[in-house]
Design a protein around this motif. Structure first.
Motif, PDB file in Angstrom:
ATOM      1  N   UNK A 205       0.869  -1.172   0.000  1.00 17.59           N
ATOM      2  CA  UNK A 205       0.000   0.000   0.000  1.00 17.59           C
ATOM      3  C   UNK A 205       0.907   1.224   0.000  1.00 17.59           C
ATOM      4  N   UNK A 206       0.668   2.106  -0.975  1.00 17.12           N
ATOM      5  CA  UNK A 206       1.521   3.266  -1.151  1.00 17.12           C
ATOM      6  C   UNK A 206       0.650   4.478  -1.463  1.00 17.12           C
ATOM      7  N   UNK A 207       1.099   5.662  -1.034  1.00 10.10           N
ATOM      8  CA  UNK A 207       0.369   6.883  -1.371  1.00 10.10           C
ATOM      9  C   UNK A 207       0.816   7.374  -2.738  1.00 10.10           C
ATOM     10  N   UNK A 208       0.044   8.301  -3.279  1.00  8.12           N
ATOM     11  CA  UNK A 208       0.386   8.906  -4.562  1.00  8.12           C
ATOM     12  C   UNK A 208       1.675   9.700  -4.508  1.00  8.12           C
ATOM     13  N   UNK A 209       2.148  10.003  -3.323  1.00  8.43           N
ATOM     14  CA  UNK A 209       3.425  10.707  -3.145  1.00  8.43           C
ATOM     15  C   UNK A 209       4.583   9.711  -3.065  1.00  8.43           C
ATOM     16  N   UNK A 210       4.322   8.454  -3.397  1.00 15.76           N
ATOM     17  CA  UNK A 210       5.314   7.383  -3.408  1.00 15.76           C
ATOM     18  C   UNK A 210       5.836   7.020  -2.017  1.00 15.76           C
ATOM     19  N   UNK A 211       4.998   7.153  -1.010  1.00 13.09           N
ATOM     20  CA  UNK A 211       5.372   6.740   0.347  1.00 13.09           C
ATOM     21  C   UNK A 211       4.738   5.382   0.612  1.00 13.09           C
ATOM     22  N   UNK A 212       5.568   4.412   0.987  1.00 17.98           N
ATOM     23  CA  UNK A 212       5.057   3.081   1.307  1.00 17.98           C
ATOM     24  C   UNK A 212       4.409   3.154   2.680  1.00 17.98           C
ATOM     25  N   UNK A 213       3.131   2.770   2.741  1.00 17.81           N
ATOM     26  CA  UNK A 213       2.414   2.785   4.025  1.00 17.81           C
ATOM     27  C   UNK A 213       2.472   1.421   4.701  1.00 17.81           C
ATOM     28  N   UNK A 214       2.187   0.370   3.928  1.00 16.67           N
ATOM     29  CA  UNK A 214       2.224  -0.974   4.504  1.00 16.67           C
ATOM     30  C   UNK A 214       2.747  -1.972   3.473  1.00 16.67           C
ATOM     31  N   UNK A 215       3.298  -3.041   3.997  1.00 16.31           N
ATOM     32  CA  UNK A 215       3.672  -4.191   3.180  1.00 16.31           C
ATOM     33  C   UNK A 215       3.112  -5.410   3.899  1.00 16.31           C
ATOM     34  N   UNK A 216       2.284  -6.157   3.209  1.00 19.32           N
ATOM     35  CA  UNK A 216       1.714  -7.377   3.777  1.00 19.32           C
ATOM     36  C   UNK A 216       2.343  -8.590   3.117  1.00 19.32           C
ATOM     37  N   UNK A 217       2.749  -9.539   3.929  1.00 24.33           N
ATOM     38  CA  UNK A 217       3.376 -10.753   3.411  1.00 24.33           C
ATOM     39  C   UNK A 217       2.628 -11.960   3.962  1.00 24.33           C
ATOM     40  N   UNK A 218       2.138 -12.790   3.076  1.00 23.85           N
ATOM     41  CA  UNK A 218       1.469 -14.022   3.476  1.00 23.85           C
ATOM     42  C   UNK A 218       2.517 -14.951   4.086  1.00 23.85           C
ATOM     43  N   UNK A 219       2.283 -15.471   5.286  1.00 23.37           N
ATOM     44  CA  UNK A 219       3.273 -16.334   5.950  1.00 23.37           C
ATOM     45  C   UNK A 219       3.695 -17.543   5.112  1.00 23.37           C
ATOM     46  N   UNK A 220       2.834 -17.982   4.211  1.00 23.54           N
ATOM     47  CA  UNK A 220       3.161 -19.140   3.374  1.00 23.54           C
ATOM     48  C   UNK A 220       4.367 -18.875   2.469  1.00 23.54           C
ATOM     49  N   UNK A 221       4.591 -17.618   2.140  1.00 22.40           N
ATOM     50  CA  UNK A 221       5.659 -17.280   1.200  1.00 22.40           C
ATOM     51  C   UNK A 221       7.012 -17.111   1.899  1.00 22.40           C
ATOM     52  N   UNK A 222       7.012 -17.076   3.214  1.00 23.39           N
ATOM     53  CA  UNK A 222       8.255 -16.890   3.964  1.00 23.39           C
ATOM     54  C   UNK A 222       8.978 -18.231   4.063  1.00 23.39           C
ATOM     55  N   UNK A 223      10.012 -18.368   3.231  1.00 19.31           N
ATOM     56  CA  UNK A 223      10.814 -19.587   3.202  1.00 19.31           C
ATOM     57  C   UNK A 223      12.270 -19.183   3.409  1.00 19.31           C
ATOM     58  N   UNK A 224      12.846 -19.520   4.556  1.00 18.40           N
ATOM     59  CA  UNK A 224      14.236 -19.126   4.824  1.00 18.40           C
ATOM     60  C   UNK A 224      15.208 -19.630   3.756  1.00 18.40           C
ATOM     61  N   UNK A 225      14.826 -20.657   3.036  1.00 23.60           N
ATOM     62  CA  UNK A 225      15.688 -21.211   1.990  1.00 23.60           C
ATOM     63  C   UNK A 225      15.573 -20.431   0.678  1.00 23.60           C
ATOM     64  N   UNK A 226      14.522 -19.604   0.558  1.00 23.82           N
ATOM     65  CA  UNK A 226      14.289 -18.886  -0.701  1.00 23.82           C
ATOM     66  C   UNK A 226      13.901 -17.439  -0.443  1.00 23.82           C
TER      67      UNK A 226
END
Length: 114
Positions: free
Chosen positions: A54-75
């Motif tokens: 989620x980012x504003x029109x001023x190019x400021x990142x407000x949030x980053x959401x990451x699904x836990x399924x994608x978190x792989x320490x090997x990758x």
């Protein structure tokens, strides 16, 4: 042979005043539109919805959401690639909409600095 200007475009103080008022109004409209666009939020996902930015029109990142399924320490590289893709796509959408909206205000007139 004299060049003729279209009706209403001739010289004279009245027409110059009208052109200046019109330019001033266009400048105010541009500033208003830019402020609106900077406040707007854009939400973009990548990796089939695994990463969301989620980012504003001023190019400021407000949030980053990451699904836990994608978190792989090997990758970790895959997660990094998805983040980069989501952020770049969000920036592209913001810039595209800003150009489209500002062109609607300026009538497609190319004004330096916009």
């Amino acid at each position: 042979m004299k060049a003729r200007l279209p009706k209403g475009m001739g010289g004279g103080p009245q027409n110059m005043q009208a052109m200046l008022r019109q330019a001033q109004k266009m400048q105010e409209d541009i500033e208003t539109k830019k402020a609106e666009l900077e406040e707007k939020e854009y939400v973009v996902s990548s990796g089939g919805g695994m990463v969301e930015v989620t980012m504003t029109g001023a190019h400021h990142v407000k949030t980053i959401g990451i699904n836990p399924e994608v978190v792989d320490p090997e990758d970790v590289e895959m997660l990094e690639d998805m983040l980069v893709a989501a952020i770049n796509e969000t920036i592209r959408q913001i810039d595209e909409e800003a150009e489209r909206e500002l062109n609607s205000v300026t009538g497609g007139l190319n004004i330096p600095g916009l």
